[in-house]
Design an enzyme around this catalytic site. Structure first.
Site, PDB file in Angstrom:
ATOM      1  CB  SER A  17      -0.913  -0.004   1.221  1.00 64.97           C
ATOM      2  OG  SER A  17      -0.112  -0.086   2.397  1.00 64.97           O
ATOM      3  CE  LYS A  39       6.858  -6.305   5.538  1.00 63.66           C
ATOM      4  NZ  LYS A  39       8.157  -6.858   5.163  1.00 63.66           N
ATOM      5  CB  THR A  47       5.319   5.908  -0.508  1.00 68.25           C
ATOM      6  OG1 THR A  47       5.578   4.879  -1.465  1.00 68.25           O
ATOM      7  CG2 THR A  47       4.735   7.121  -1.202  1.00 68.25           C
ATOM      8  N   GLY A  52      12.458  14.632  -0.735  1.00 66.62           N
ATOM      9  CA  GLY A  52      12.790  15.578  -1.808  1.00 66.62           C
ATOM     10  C   GLY A  52      11.617  15.851  -2.732  1.00 66.62           C
ATOM     11  N   GLY A  53      11.008  14.796  -3.302  1.00 63.80           N
ATOM     12  CA  GLY A  53       9.849  15.005  -4.155  1.00 63.80           C
ATOM     13  C   GLY A  53       9.793  14.090  -5.367  1.00 63.80           C
ATOM     14  CD  GLU A 123      15.907  15.569  -4.793  1.00 68.23           C
ATOM     15  OE1 GLU A 123      15.502  15.590  -3.633  1.00 68.23           O
ATOM     16  OE2 GLU A 123      15.548  14.699  -5.607  1.00 68.23           O
ATOM     17  CG  ASP A 224       8.562  -9.330   2.569  1.00 66.00           C
ATOM     18  OD1 ASP A 224       9.751  -9.435   2.903  1.00 66.00           O
ATOM     19  OD2 ASP A 224       7.651  -9.060   3.370  1.00 66.00           O
ATOM     20  CG  HIS A 245      20.283   9.392   0.477  1.00 68.52           C
ATOM     21  ND1 HIS A 245      20.937  10.490   0.986  1.00 68.52           N
ATOM     22  CD2 HIS A 245      19.232   9.881  -0.228  1.00 68.52           C
ATOM     23  CE1 HIS A 245      20.294  11.590   0.611  1.00 68.52           C
ATOM     24  NE2 HIS A 245      19.257  11.243  -0.134  1.00 68.52           N
ATOM     25  NE  ARG A 291      20.141  10.202  -3.984  1.00 70.51           N
ATOM     26  CZ  ARG A 291      18.874  10.020  -3.884  1.00 70.51           C
ATOM     27  NH1 ARG A 291      18.379   8.810  -3.887  1.00 70.51           N
ATOM     28  NH2 ARG A 291      18.069  11.043  -3.774  1.00 70.51           N
ATOM     29  CG  HIS A 352      17.938   6.038  -0.258  1.00 74.38           C
ATOM     30  ND1 HIS A 352      17.100   6.474   0.745  1.00 74.38           N
ATOM     31  CD2 HIS A 352      17.570   6.718  -1.377  1.00 74.38           C
ATOM     32  CE1 HIS A 352      16.272   7.387   0.254  1.00 74.38           C
ATOM     33  NE2 HIS A 352      16.524   7.542  -1.029  1.00 74.38           N
ATOM     34  NE  ARG A 387      16.001   6.032  -6.565  1.00 76.52           N
ATOM     35  CZ  ARG A 387      15.596   7.022  -5.764  1.00 76.52           C
ATOM     36  NH1 ARG A 387      14.657   7.863  -6.160  1.00 76.52           N
ATOM     37  NH2 ARG A 387      16.110   7.164  -4.568  1.00 76.52           N
ATOM     38  CB  SER A 392      12.023   6.240  -6.768  1.00 80.43           C
ATOM     39  OG  SER A 392      11.231   5.268  -6.178  1.00 80.43           O
ATOM     40  CG  LEU A 393       8.136   9.125  -4.712  1.00 74.84           C
ATOM     41  CD1 LEU A 393       7.982  10.414  -3.911  1.00 74.84           C
ATOM     42  CD2 LEU A 393       7.248   8.037  -4.102  1.00 74.84           C
TER      43      LEU A 393
HETATM   44  P1  FAD Z   1       6.604   1.274  -0.619  1.00 75.01           P
HETATM   45  O1  FAD Z   1       6.154   2.673  -0.529  1.00 75.01           O
HETATM   46  O2  FAD Z   1       7.801   0.901   0.141  1.00 75.01           O
HETATM   47  O3  FAD Z   1       5.393   0.350  -0.163  1.00 75.01           O
HETATM   48  C1  FAD Z   1       5.568  -1.027   0.013  1.00 75.01           C
HETATM   49  C2  FAD Z   1       4.307  -1.620   0.596  1.00 75.01           C
HETATM   50  O4  FAD Z   1       4.388  -3.036   0.511  1.00 75.01           O
HETATM   51  C3  FAD Z   1       4.053  -1.302   2.054  1.00 75.01           C
HETATM   52  O5  FAD Z   1       2.698  -1.033   2.217  1.00 75.01           O
HETATM   53  C4  FAD Z   1       4.392  -2.611   2.776  1.00 75.01           C
HETATM   54  O6  FAD Z   1       3.660  -2.819   3.958  1.00 75.01           O
HETATM   55  C5  FAD Z   1       3.957  -3.601   1.728  1.00 75.01           C
HETATM   56  N1  FAD Z   1       4.577  -4.922   1.860  1.00 75.01           N
HETATM   57  C6  FAD Z   1       5.870  -5.269   1.757  1.00 75.01           C
HETATM   58  N2  FAD Z   1       6.019  -6.606   1.909  1.00 75.01           N
HETATM   59  C7  FAD Z   1       4.784  -7.098   2.120  1.00 75.01           C
HETATM   60  C8  FAD Z   1       4.260  -8.396   2.374  1.00 75.01           C
HETATM   61  N3  FAD Z   1       5.053  -9.485   2.449  1.00 75.01           N
HETATM   62  N4  FAD Z   1       2.931  -8.542   2.573  1.00 75.01           N
HETATM   63  C9  FAD Z   1       2.111  -7.477   2.532  1.00 75.01           C
HETATM   64  N5  FAD Z   1       2.548  -6.219   2.279  1.00 75.01           N
HETATM   65  C10 FAD Z   1       3.859  -6.042   2.089  1.00 75.01           C
HETATM   66  N6  FAD Z   1      11.897   8.627  -4.036  1.00 75.01           N
HETATM   67  C11 FAD Z   1      11.608   9.716  -4.767  1.00 75.01           C
HETATM   68  O7  FAD Z   1      11.301   9.613  -5.953  1.00 75.01           O
HETATM   69  N7  FAD Z   1      11.640  10.958  -4.181  1.00 75.01           N
HETATM   70  C12 FAD Z   1      11.966  11.144  -2.888  1.00 75.01           C
HETATM   71  O8  FAD Z   1      11.960  12.279  -2.387  1.00 75.01           O
HETATM   72  C13 FAD Z   1      12.301  10.009  -2.112  1.00 75.01           C
HETATM   73  N8  FAD Z   1      12.676  10.147  -0.815  1.00 75.01           N
HETATM   74  C14 FAD Z   1      12.881   9.015  -0.065  1.00 75.01           C
HETATM   75  C15 FAD Z   1      13.166   9.150   1.295  1.00 75.01           C
HETATM   76  C16 FAD Z   1      13.298   8.026   2.094  1.00 75.01           C
HETATM   77  C17 FAD Z   1      13.607   8.177   3.568  1.00 75.01           C
HETATM   78  C18 FAD Z   1      13.161   6.738   1.513  1.00 75.01           C
HETATM   79  C19 FAD Z   1      13.286   5.516   2.362  1.00 75.01           C
HETATM   80  C20 FAD Z   1      12.904   6.611   0.166  1.00 75.01           C
HETATM   81  C21 FAD Z   1      12.772   7.739  -0.638  1.00 75.01           C
HETATM   82  N9  FAD Z   1      12.505   7.631  -2.003  1.00 75.01           N
HETATM   83  C22 FAD Z   1      12.223   8.751  -2.731  1.00 75.01           C
HETATM   84  C23 FAD Z   1      12.270   6.332  -2.613  1.00 75.01           C
HETATM   85  C24 FAD Z   1      10.764   6.106  -2.700  1.00 75.01           C
HETATM   86  O9  FAD Z   1      10.158   6.596  -1.533  1.00 75.01           O
HETATM   87  C25 FAD Z   1      10.412   4.647  -2.856  1.00 75.01           C
HETATM   88  O10 FAD Z   1      11.166   4.074  -3.875  1.00 75.01           O
HETATM   89  C26 FAD Z   1       8.945   4.506  -3.218  1.00 75.01           C
HETATM   90  O11 FAD Z   1       8.176   5.189  -2.261  1.00 75.01           O
HETATM   91  C27 FAD Z   1       8.553   3.047  -3.266  1.00 75.01           C
HETATM   92  O12 FAD Z   1       7.158   2.964  -3.360  1.00 75.01           O
HETATM   93  P2  FAD Z   1       6.466   1.548  -3.492  1.00 75.01           P
HETATM   94  O13 FAD Z   1       5.010   1.809  -3.571  1.00 75.01           O
HETATM   95  O14 FAD Z   1       7.108   0.763  -4.543  1.00 75.01           O
HETATM   96  O15 FAD Z   1       6.832   0.814  -2.122  1.00 75.01           O
HETATM   97  C1  SIN Z   2      15.997  12.798  -0.949  1.00 73.46           C
HETATM   98  O1  SIN Z   2      15.144  13.623  -0.639  1.00 73.46           O
HETATM   99  O2  SIN Z   2      17.218  12.998  -0.857  1.00 73.46           O
HETATM  100  C2  SIN Z   2      15.544  11.472  -1.460  1.00 73.46           C
HETATM  101  C3  SIN Z   2      15.226  11.595  -2.870  1.00 73.46           C
HETATM  102  C4  SIN Z   2      15.205  10.255  -3.523  1.00 73.46           C
HETATM  103  O3  SIN Z   2      15.555   9.249  -2.917  1.00 73.46           O
HETATM  104  O4  SIN Z   2      14.838  10.227  -4.700  1.00 73.46           O
END
Ligand code: FAD
Ligand code: SIN
Length: 550
Positions: A17, A39, A47, A52-53, A123, A224, A245, A291, A352, A387, A392-393
Site C-alpha cells: 500500500s 504488512k 513512500t 525531496g519530491g 537534486e 518480500d 544515500h 549519489r 536507500h 537511479r 522513483s516516485l
Molecule cells: P513502498 O512505498 O515501500 O510500499 C511497500 C508496501 O508493501 C508497504 O505497504 C508494505 O507494507 C507492503 N509490503 C511489503 N512486503 C509485504 C508483504 N510481504 N505482505 C504485505 N505487504 C507487504 N523517491 C523519490 O522519488 N523521491 C523522494 O523524495 C524520495 N525520498 C525518499 C526518502 C526516504 C527516507 C526513503 C526511504 C525513500 C525515498 N525515495 C524517494 C524512494 C521512494 O520513496 C520509494 O522508492 C517509493 O516510495 C517506493 O514505493 P512503493 O510503492 O514501490 O513501495
Molecule cells: C531525498 O530527498 O534525498 C531522497 C530523494 C530520492 O531518494 O529520490
C-alpha cells in the site's frame, strides 16, 4: 499453531500500500474489486518517508529531452531508453493526477499577478530544477491523500497487518504454462493464514534495503516481493545496483533519518570535521554529483581519516528559508539538539534504494501470467546502474498507470477467482528458540554491510556468499520445521535477497554506477553494457514447509 480461516476472493490482489499500490488501486476500483495488503499499518511504507519530491518537467527552461538525457547519464549505459522516454513523458500528467486526488504541493510564494507555479527543488544529477514537492515531507502528503481516497472507495478493501507469504500458481487449459491464482497471507494480528484468490495479482512491496545494517528505509523494506516472485519463477535483474544515500543523520539515538538531497540542491556543503570541503576532489559537480559518486566520496573520507561521519552545512541559508523549505528536517534534527540554521549536521551514507528487481515489461507484466510488479520492487529499465534522485516516485505513478491500462484490458478474459487450498501446518511445531531468528537477521545485515556495501572486492563477495549459504541452510531448516511468524517470513525473504545481490555482484566484472568492485575499478567500455539477469535456473529450491498441501 496458526489457524486457517476462510478464504478471500477478489478481482485484483495488490500486495503493498505504498505510492505504487494505492495509485493502481484507485485507477482500477471504478470497474473492479481490489484488495490491498499491507504488512503493517496501511500508511507505513517507504513512500511515506519520501522527502525531496517527484521529478517532472515544469520549468520553462527545462525540457523532456533534458530530463531523459540526465536519467540516461546517471544510469551509466544501462537504462532502457524507451522506458526512460515513456516515464519522463508522463511526468506532468502524473503530478496533475496527484493534484486532482488532493495532494498539496509547495508553490512559489512570489508569483505576482501570474497563476501560482509549483516550487521546484534541485537534486543530484538533474541539470534543472524539476522536483515537485510538498515542503520536505512529500511522501507523507502523497500517502495520506491516496489513503483517504482509497478508504472512501467502496470497491477497495484495505487489509492491514497481512503479511504475504507466497504466491500460488496453477496450470489450466487456458494457461498451460501456469498462472498466478492468488497468495497466502499471514493475518498477524489474529495469527491466521488466509488464502486469497484473485484473478490478477500485483506485487507493490517496495525495496529491500533492510538487508543492510544501516539504511534510510523503514522496517517494511525486506524485499518480500522480490523473494516471492523469485520462488514463483520470475527473472530478477540488476540486483548489484543497491543505492546508498550519501546523507543520513549520524546520531546514536536517530534511527534511519534521511537528510534530503534537496538540502544540497540549495547549496549545502559537505565538510570534514576540520571544516574543509572535499567534494571538489571527486567530481566537478561537487555536492550535486549523482549519489554513487557522493556516497563513495564520503565513504573514502571516513575510511581515510578514521572518522565516524562528515558534516553537511546549510547554515548559509536564512532561518526563514530553512523553516519554510525543510520544516521536517529542521524539527527532527532539533530533537537531537542540532539546530540546522546555525549548526552542521553529522551525516553518513546508508542503504536507500533497490535499483534492481523483478523484470517487467512496459505494462508492468512479469514472467508469470497474471502477475504484475510495480514500484521499487520492479526492474523496469528506468534506472539502469544508478537511479537519479526523485525518479522513483515518478516510476511508481507511471507504472501503476501502465499496469492499470493492461489489467483493465486483461480482466474480461480472466475466469473468476479459483479456490486455493487451506494452509496446512499440521506437521510443524512451535519454536522455542526464537533467538535463532534475531541472530540470523543481525548476521545477514552485518555481512551485507561489511562485505557487499559501497566498495566491494572479489574476496569480500566470496566471503559473503559462503556465510549467506550457511545462513540460508539454517533458515531453511528452521522455516520448514516451525510455525511462521512475521519475523521468520521476513528473514526467509531477506536471505534470498542477500543471495540475489551477491550472485549479481559476482557476475559483474567491472565497476559501473552503484556497483564498485576494487578488483575491477574501471567501467568496461570494450563490450556493450549488459544487464545482470538471474533466471529461474539459478534458483536453488529451498524453504519448502513440512506440510501436506504445499
Ligand atoms: P513502498 O512505498 O515501500 O510500499 C511497500 C508496501 O508493501 C508497504 O505497504 C508494505 O507494507 C507492503 N509490503 C511489503 N512486503 C509485504 C508483504 N510481504 N505482505 C504485505 N505487504 C507487504 N523517491 C523519490 O522519488 N523521491 C523522494 O523524495 C524520495 N525520498 C525518499 C526518502 C526516504 C527516507 C526513503 C526511504 C525513500 C525515498 N525515495 C524517494 C524512494 C521512494 O520513496 C520509494 O522508492 C517509493 O516510495 C517506493 O514505493 P512503493 O510503492 O514501490 O513501495
Ligand atoms: C531525498 O530527498 O534525498 C531522497 C530523494 C530520492 O531518494 O529520490
Amino acid at each position: 499453531m496458526t489457524d486457517s480461516y476462510s478464504s478471500i476472493y477478489t478481482d485484483v490482489l495488490i500486495i503493498g500500500s505504498g505510492g505504487a499500490g494505492l495509485t493502481l488501486a484507485l485507477k482500477l476500483a471504478d470497474q473492479h474489486r481490489v484488495t490491498i495488503l499491507s504488512k503493517l499499518a496501511t500508511e507505513e511504507s517507504n513512500t511515506r518517508y519520501a522527502q525531496g519530491g517527484i521529478s517532472a518537467v515544469f520549468d520553462d527552461t527545462d525540457s523532456i529531452n533534458s530530463h531523459i538525457q540526465d536519467t540516461l547519464k546517471t544510469g551509466e549505459g544501462l537504462c532502457d531508453p524507451d522506458i526512460v522516454t515513456l516515464t519522463v513523458k508522463q511526468g506532468k500528467q502524473s503530478i496533475d493526477w496527484l493534484i486532482k486526488q488532493g495532494v498539496s504541493f509547495t508553490y512559489e510564494s512570489n508569483h505576482g499577478p501570474d497563476l501560482p507555479r509549483l516550487h521546484l527543488n534541485r537534486e543530484g544529477g538533474h541539470s534543472h530544477r524539476r522536483i515537485v514537492h510538498a515542503a520536505d515531507a512529500t511522501g507523507q502528503s502523497v500517502i495520506s491523500t491516496l489513503m483517504e481516497r482509497a478508504q472512501e472507495h467502496c470497491n477497495i478493501t484495505l487489509l492491514e497487518h497481512y503479511n504475504a507469504i507466497d504466491l500460488v500458481t496453477d496450470k489450466s487449459r487456458q494457461f498451460p504454462d501456469g498462472h498466478v491464482i492468488g497468495a497466502y497471507a499471514l493475518d498477524s494480528q489474529n495469527n491466521a493464514v488466509i488464502p486469497i484468490s484473485a484473478r490478477i495479482v500485483v506485487l507493490a512491496t517496495g525495496g529491500a534495503n533492510k538487508v543492510y545494517l544501516y539504511t534510510s528505509n523503514p522496517d517494511i523494506a525486506t524485499g518480500d516481493g522480490l523473494s516471492l516472485a523469485w520462488r514463483a519463477g520470475c527473472r530478477i535483474g540488476n540486483m548489484e545496483f543497491m543505492q546508498f544515500h550519501p546523507t543520513c543523520l549520524y546520531h546514536p539515538d536517530a534511527r534511519s533519518f534521511l537528510i534530503s538531497e534537496a538540502i544540497r540542491g540549495e547549496g549545502a556543503k559537505l565538510l570534514l570535521p576540520n571544516g574543509e570541503p572535499f567534494m571538489h576532489l571527486f567530481d566537478s559537480r561537487e555536492e550535486l554529483a549523482p549519489r554513487d559518486i557522493v556516497a563513495r566520496a564520503i565513504d573514502h573520507q571516513i575510511k581515510k581519516y578514521g572518522i565516524d561521519f562528515v558534516y553537511l552545512d546549510i547554515s548559509h541559508k536564512s532561518p526563514a528559508f530553512i523553516h519554510r523549505h525543510f520544516p521536517n528536517i529542521y524539527q527532527q534534527c532539533l530533537k537531537f539538539n542540532i539546530d540546522i540554521t546555525s549548526q552542521k549536521i553529522p551525516v553518513v551514507p546508508a542503504a536507500h534504494y533497490t535499483c534492481g528487481g523483478i523484470i517487467t515489461d512496459s505494462y508492468s507484466k512479469t514472467d508469470v501470467s497474471g502477475l504484475y510488479a510495480i514500484g521499487e520492487v520492479a526492474c523496469t529499465g528506468l534506472h539502469g546502474a544508478n537511479r537519479m534522485a526523485s525518479n522513483s516516485l515518478l516510476e511508481c505513478l507511471v507504472f501503476a498507470s501502465q499496469a492499470a491500462e493492461s489489467i483493465l484490458r486483461e480482466l474480461p478474459n480472466r475466469t473468476t477467482p479459483v479456490a486455493i487450498r487451506p494452509w496446512d501446518e499440521s506437521q510443524v511445531a512451535k519454536s522455542n528458540e526464537k533467538v535463532v531468528i534475531a541472530h540470523n537477521w543481525d548476521e545477514i545485515r552485518r555481512v551485507m554491510w561489511d562485505y557487499v556495501g559501497i566498495v566491494r572486492s572479489d574476496k569480500r563477495l566470496s566471503r559473503a556468499r559462503e556465510r549467506i549459504n550457511l545462513l540460508k541452510a539454517e533458515i531453511h531448516e528452521y522455516y520448514s520445521d516451525f510455525t511462521i511468524t512475521s519475523d521468520l517470513l521476513e528473514l526467509r525473504n531477506l536471505v534470498i535477497v542477500a543471495e540475489l545481490i551477491i550472485m549479481s555482484a559476482q557476475q559483474r566484472k567491472e565497476s559501473r554506477g552503484l556497483h564498485y568492485n576494487q578488483d575491477y575499478p574501471e567501467q568496461d567500455n570494450h563490450t556493450p553494457p549488459k544487464n545482470t539477469i538471474l533466471s529461474p535456473q539459478h534458483y536453488s529450491p529451498a524453504f519448502t514447509k513440512k506440510t501436506k498441501t504445499l
